[in-house]
Design a protein around this motif. Structure first.
Motif, mmCIF file in Angstrom:
data_model
loop_
_atom_site.group_PDB
_atom_site.id
_atom_site.type_symbol
_atom_site.label_atom_id
_atom_site.label_comp_id
_atom_site.label_asym_id
_atom_site.label_seq_id
_atom_site.Cartn_x
_atom_site.Cartn_y
_atom_site.Cartn_z
ATOM 1 N N VAL A 236 28.877 -4.978 10.143
ATOM 2 C CA VAL A 236 30.140 -4.486 10.097
ATOM 3 C C VAL A 236 30.145 -3.745 11.664
ATOM 4 C CG1 VAL A 236 31.968 -3.086 9.402
ATOM 5 C CG2 VAL A 236 30.450 -4.249 7.745
ATOM 6 N N TYR A 237 31.168 -4.068 12.514
ATOM 7 C CA TYR A 237 31.205 -3.534 13.875
ATOM 8 C C TYR A 237 32.820 -2.893 13.725
ATOM 9 C CZ TYR A 237 32.279 -2.915 18.892
ATOM 10 O OH TYR A 237 32.555 -2.429 19.787
ATOM 11 N N TYR B 260 18.099 -5.152 7.246
ATOM 12 C CA TYR B 260 18.985 -4.558 6.189
ATOM 13 C C TYR B 260 19.919 -5.651 5.612
ATOM 14 C CZ TYR B 260 17.352 -0.137 7.848
ATOM 15 O OH TYR B 260 16.402 1.045 8.183
ATOM 16 N N ASP B 261 20.572 -5.587 4.282
ATOM 17 C CA ASP B 261 21.233 -6.520 3.817
ATOM 18 C C ASP B 261 22.722 -6.164 4.403
ATOM 19 O OD1 ASP B 261 19.649 -7.636 1.488
ATOM 20 O OD2 ASP B 261 19.844 -5.714 0.922
ATOM 21 N N ALA B 262 22.875 -5.085 4.939
ATOM 22 C CA ALA B 262 24.327 -4.680 5.708
ATOM 23 C C ALA B 262 23.941 -3.561 6.797
ATOM 24 C CB ALA B 262 25.315 -4.337 4.625
ATOM 25 N N VAL B 263 24.408 -3.687 7.571
ATOM 26 C CA VAL B 263 24.666 -2.676 8.862
ATOM 27 C C VAL B 263 26.069 -2.211 9.253
ATOM 28 C CG1 VAL B 263 24.076 -1.912 11.243
ATOM 29 C CG2 VAL B 263 22.443 -3.657 9.707
ATOM 30 N N PHE B 264 26.371 -0.862 8.852
ATOM 31 C CA PHE B 264 27.662 -0.421 9.286
ATOM 32 C C PHE B 264 27.427 0.419 10.627
ATOM 33 C CE2 PHE B 264 27.313 -1.141 4.720
ATOM 34 C CZ PHE B 264 28.736 -1.579 4.497
ATOM 35 N N LEU C 78 22.268 0.089 6.356
ATOM 36 C CA LEU C 78 22.091 1.106 7.444
ATOM 37 C C LEU C 78 23.254 1.699 7.891
ATOM 38 C CD1 LEU C 78 20.272 2.388 9.735
ATOM 39 C CD2 LEU C 78 20.758 0.269 11.010
ATOM 40 N N ILE C 79 23.431 2.942 7.981
ATOM 41 C CA ILE C 79 24.746 3.191 8.503
ATOM 42 C C ILE C 79 24.516 4.061 9.831
ATOM 43 C CG2 ILE C 79 26.800 4.814 8.267
ATOM 44 C CD1 ILE C 79 26.319 4.623 5.056
ATOM 45 N N GLY D 170 25.533 2.877 -6.013
ATOM 46 C CA GLY D 170 24.210 2.566 -6.395
ATOM 47 C C GLY D 170 23.398 2.102 -5.241
ATOM 48 N N HIS D 171 23.572 1.846 -4.197
ATOM 49 C CA HIS D 171 22.993 1.162 -3.004
ATOM 50 C C HIS D 171 21.877 2.158 -2.390
ATOM 51 C CE1 HIS D 171 25.618 -2.399 -3.399
ATOM 52 N NE2 HIS D 171 26.802 -1.546 -3.133
ATOM 53 N N THR D 172 21.065 1.363 -1.842
ATOM 54 C CA THR D 172 19.943 2.164 -0.920
ATOM 55 C C THR D 172 20.620 2.296 0.404
ATOM 56 O OG1 THR D 172 18.317 1.327 -2.298
ATOM 57 C CG2 THR D 172 17.595 2.197 -0.096
ATOM 58 N N ILE D 173 20.609 3.560 0.781
ATOM 59 C CA ILE D 173 21.082 3.515 2.210
ATOM 60 C C ILE D 173 20.317 4.532 3.344
ATOM 61 C CG2 ILE D 173 23.581 3.377 1.674
ATOM 62 C CD1 ILE D 173 23.629 6.491 1.327
ATOM 63 N N VAL D 174 20.019 3.912 4.492
ATOM 64 C CA VAL D 174 19.504 4.662 5.715
ATOM 65 C C VAL D 174 20.230 5.233 6.309
ATOM 66 C CG1 VAL D 174 17.752 4.327 7.285
ATOM 67 C CG2 VAL D 174 17.305 3.225 5.292
#
Length: 288
Positions: free
Chosen positions: A96-97, A49-53, A4-5, A24-28
């Motif tokens: 990621v903050y 989510y695996d990662a949140v930016f 997620l961004i 190649g990542h899935t992004i929202v």
């Protein structure tokens, strides 16, 4: 990876989105300018989510920070608090903050000191006065990140210095200088007296460092910068030389100028990522 961004239409967010898509990542993507308010997502969404930016912020540029501090401060604090409350509920793989170099004590950034700012210059248990309300909000965000980590969350805190790139908004000095050089403005306007020194890091290197930190589970806080200082006047001279002319400089000392000297110690970042784009190359790209 499903990522997620927030603030995905902004400068850093859009570059992160491109980099993740290319890998190649899935992004929202969530950005208020596209009709998707991150605060609505934080209130209602239960996706893991695996990662949140978390790039969403309210006008984090000098003019707004100085002239609309309540709007900037309240908006950024609301976004950060909502994000960490949501993360505590949904438990993403890593958050990621994006903190800021504005969180550093302004007492270390005065004329004549030339202190290079290391991560240890911020003590969250006894913080010194940062740069404006925006810096206060970023300190609070880092404390929220600390509390989130203590509850078992994985979070990377980054402190970008003066990020720039050829597609940045002219609300920021690098892009404003690029516009003036393209128009061959003479005199060339500089806010402040021109001696303000900044640590310029290209957006490609900001993104590269952030993704490397995520891949290597770096918690931080970690400075994102080059450790090289360039004054506003010297930056203007680089642009003028690249544009092939020699303007006079018009210093607007009544305009918002920020602190005198803001340059980082980049050693922690360089342990997992080394910047590739110099300020000279960044100027060339901006005017190409």
């Amino acid at each position: 990876m499903k990522a997620l961004i927030t603030g995905s239409a902004g400068f850093i967010g859009s570059h992160l989105a491109s980099a993740l898509f290319e890998r190649g990542h899935t992004i929202v993507l969530v950005d208020i300018v596209n009709g998707h308010d991150a605060r609505d997502l934080f209130r209602d969404d239960e996706t893991r989510y695996d990662a949140v930016f978390h790039c969403a912020a309210v006008a984090p540029h000098r003019s707004a920070i100085d002239n609309s501090p309540a709007t900037v401060g309240a908006g950024c604090l609301e976004l950060d608090a909502a994000m960490f409350a949501w993360a505590a509920r949904t438990k993403p793989g890593r958050v990621v903050y994006f903190s800021s170099s504005a969180a550093y004590p302004i007492a270390l950034q005065s004329q004549g000191l030339a202190v290079r700012l290391g991560e240890g210059h911020i003590r969250l248990d006894a913080p010194e006065r940062p740069d404006a309300i925006y810096g206060e909000v970023k300190l609070m965000g880092e404390r929220l990140a600390q509390a989130y980590r203590a509850q078992g969350g994985s979070v990377t805190v980054v402190r970008p210095f003066s990020g720039y790139g050829q597609d940045q908004s002219p609300d920021f000095p690098f892009a404003a200088f690029a516009q003036r050089a393209r128009r061959r403005e003479d005199p060339f306007t500089i806010w402040g007296d021109g001696t303000q020194v900044r640590d310029w890091i290209h957006v490609d290197d900001v993104v590269g460092a952030v993704l490397a930190a995520v891949e290597q589970d770096v918690d931080g806080p970690v400075n994102l910068g080059t450790g090289v200082g360039t004054s506003m006047t010297d930056l203007a001279k680089l642009f003028a030389a690249e544009a092939g002319y020699g303007p006079a400089f018009d210093y607007r000392t009544d305009a918002p100028a920020g602190v005198a000297h803001r340059v980082c110690v980049p050693y922690l970042m360089e342990s997992f990522y080394v910047p590739e784009v110099s300020i000279e190359e960044g100027v060339r790209r901006a005017l190409a």
